[in-house]
Structures are given as C-alpha cells and as structure tokens.
Design a protein around this motif. Structure first.
Motif, PDB file in Angstrom:
ATOM      1  N   VAL A 156      42.056  49.619  23.158  1.00 23.68           N
ATOM      2  CA  VAL A 156      41.490  49.635  24.509  1.00 23.68           C
ATOM      3  C   VAL A 156      42.151  48.605  25.404  1.00 23.68           C
ATOM      4  N   ARG A 157      42.413  49.022  26.635  1.00 25.94           N
ATOM      5  CA  ARG A 157      42.855  48.104  27.683  1.00 25.94           C
ATOM      6  C   ARG A 157      41.884  48.262  28.835  1.00 25.94           C
ATOM      7  N   VAL A 158      41.344  47.173  29.340  1.00 28.70           N
ATOM      8  CA  VAL A 158      40.421  47.221  30.471  1.00 28.70           C
ATOM      9  C   VAL A 158      41.099  46.560  31.667  1.00 28.70           C
ATOM     10  N   PHE A 159      41.116  47.295  32.767  1.00 27.79           N
ATOM     11  CA  PHE A 159      41.702  46.806  34.007  1.00 27.79           C
ATOM     12  C   PHE A 159      40.605  46.609  35.029  1.00 27.79           C
ATOM     13  N   ASP A 160      40.676  45.507  35.743  1.00 31.16           N
ATOM     14  CA  ASP A 160      39.736  45.223  36.823  1.00 31.16           C
ATOM     15  C   ASP A 160      40.449  45.560  38.128  1.00 31.16           C
ATOM     16  N   ILE A 161      39.940  46.563  38.840  1.00 30.01           N
ATOM     17  CA  ILE A 161      40.585  46.978  40.081  1.00 30.01           C
ATOM     18  C   ILE A 161      40.030  46.161  41.243  1.00 30.01           C
ATOM     19  N   THR A 162      40.932  45.782  42.133  1.00 36.97           N
ATOM     20  CA  THR A 162      40.565  45.024  43.330  1.00 36.97           C
ATOM     21  C   THR A 162      41.269  45.663  44.525  1.00 36.97           C
ATOM     22  N   PRO A 163      40.845  45.326  45.734  1.00 30.80           N
ATOM     23  CA  PRO A 163      41.572  45.840  46.906  1.00 30.80           C
ATOM     24  C   PRO A 163      43.052  45.439  46.906  1.00 30.80           C
ATOM     25  N   ILE A 164      43.363  44.324  46.271  1.00 32.67           N
ATOM     26  CA  ILE A 164      44.748  43.831  46.242  1.00 32.67           C
ATOM     27  C   ILE A 164      45.613  44.632  45.263  1.00 32.67           C
ATOM     28  N   ASN A 165      45.065  44.983  44.075  1.00 36.09           N
ATOM     29  CA  ASN A 165      45.894  45.664  43.074  1.00 36.09           C
ATOM     30  C   ASN A 165      45.667  47.171  43.011  1.00 36.09           C
TER      31      ASN A 165
END
Length: 181
Positions: A156-165
């Motif tokens: 598993v890979r968890v990504f945190d999405i933000t307005p920047i990325n």
C-alpha cells in the motif's frame, strides 16, 4: 504494465480535488488500455447545501442517489439518510465484477461506505484483499479504522492530496502503479 496487488490510498480534505485527481487517474489508465472498474461517489448539492450522495458503477455508468437529506434511515452519512438497498444494488455487483474482470479497481469515498451495511462491509473487505491493483479515496480526517486497515495491507502507498500537489499526484500514482517508483 500495472504491478499486481498494488494498493493506492488517496486522502485529502473535503472538496472536489480527490475526485478530480481520481478521474484524471482513471482517464490515464484507460489511455493505457486498462479496464478500470469499481464505484465513484459524488455529492448532490442544492444551493450550496449538501443534500445527498450518488454512487456510480464506473463500467456500466449506472448511477443512483443513495443518500438523501429527507430520507428516514438508521444508517447515516454526514447526517443524511442512506437507502441501503440502492447502495447495495450498485456497489455489490460492481465490486464483484471488478474482482473478476478489471485490471484496476477503484472505490471512491471508502470511509463513507464501509460501515453502512454488513453486505457492503464484506464486499469492500473482499475487494481490499483481492490480488488486483486498487485505488481508494478516503476523507483525511476520517476516524474510520478503514484508513488504518488500508495502510496495513501489503503493497500500500497512501498519498495525501493538497491544492499544491493535485496536478502532479495522478502522475505519481501512475508511476507507482507501473512499478516505476
């Protein structure tokens, strides 16, 4: 080529950026001639006020509202009543078929769906454990144990999405799915 059993979690704040990134990832996978199946969840608003949620089978495009502001139910999502029959009628066959025939499975807003019914819970659990690549989205502040469960799964890979990325995240996810990162 997509790596077997890679699981991707995308977390982020309430808003449309998770959905936008997920749609871009689905489009990129389809451009690579991959069969993407599963379910997408969308908000229904009226004059800016949340009034419900719809669920859509990605492959068949079958879509229905399953959560309403004026629906009486013991099962709630964001204080809205859930019509569990409608939810089960779309989610269960969608995930069953995805486990059999998809190249990549998508479950949008898993934290909202997971604990609605025992059947939905079992179907999501079965899908999380299957040997196919999986992409799920979760609300970042979800206190739901599903996020911890997903993080504990192998690969598993968890990504945190933000307005920047938000614009580069779909490309990062594709690299991970292809085993390039």
């Amino acid at each position: 080529m997509i790596g077997l059993a890679i699981k991707i979690g995308i977390t982020g704040p309430v808003g449309s950026i998770k959905s936008e990134a997920l749609q871009k990832i689905i489009d990129m996978l389809r451009n690579d001639n991959l069969n993407v199946q599963g379910v997408l969840v969308s908000k229904v608003t009226n004059n800016g006020k949340l009034t419900g949620y719809t669920i859509e089978d990605i492959e068949s495009k079958r879509k229905a509202q399953f959560c309403f502001d004026n629906f009486v139910s013991r099962v709630k999502i964001d204080k809205l009543g859930v019509d569990t029959k409608i939810l089960e009628e779309i989610l269960i066959p969608s995930l069953q078929k995805a486990r059999e025939t998809a190249d990549v499975i998508v479950i949008d807003e898993i934290g909202k769906l997971e604990n609605t019914t025992k059947k939905v819970h079992a179907e999501i659990e079965e899908t999380l454990k299957c040997g196919k690549p999986l992409i799920v989205t979760l609300h970042k502040r979800s206190r739901n144990p599903v996020l911890q469960e997903i993080k504990s799964l192998e690969g598993v890979r968890v990504f945190d999405i933000t307005p920047i990325n938000k614009n580069i995240l779909p490309f990062k996810v594709m690299h991970v799915l292809k085993g390039e990162e």
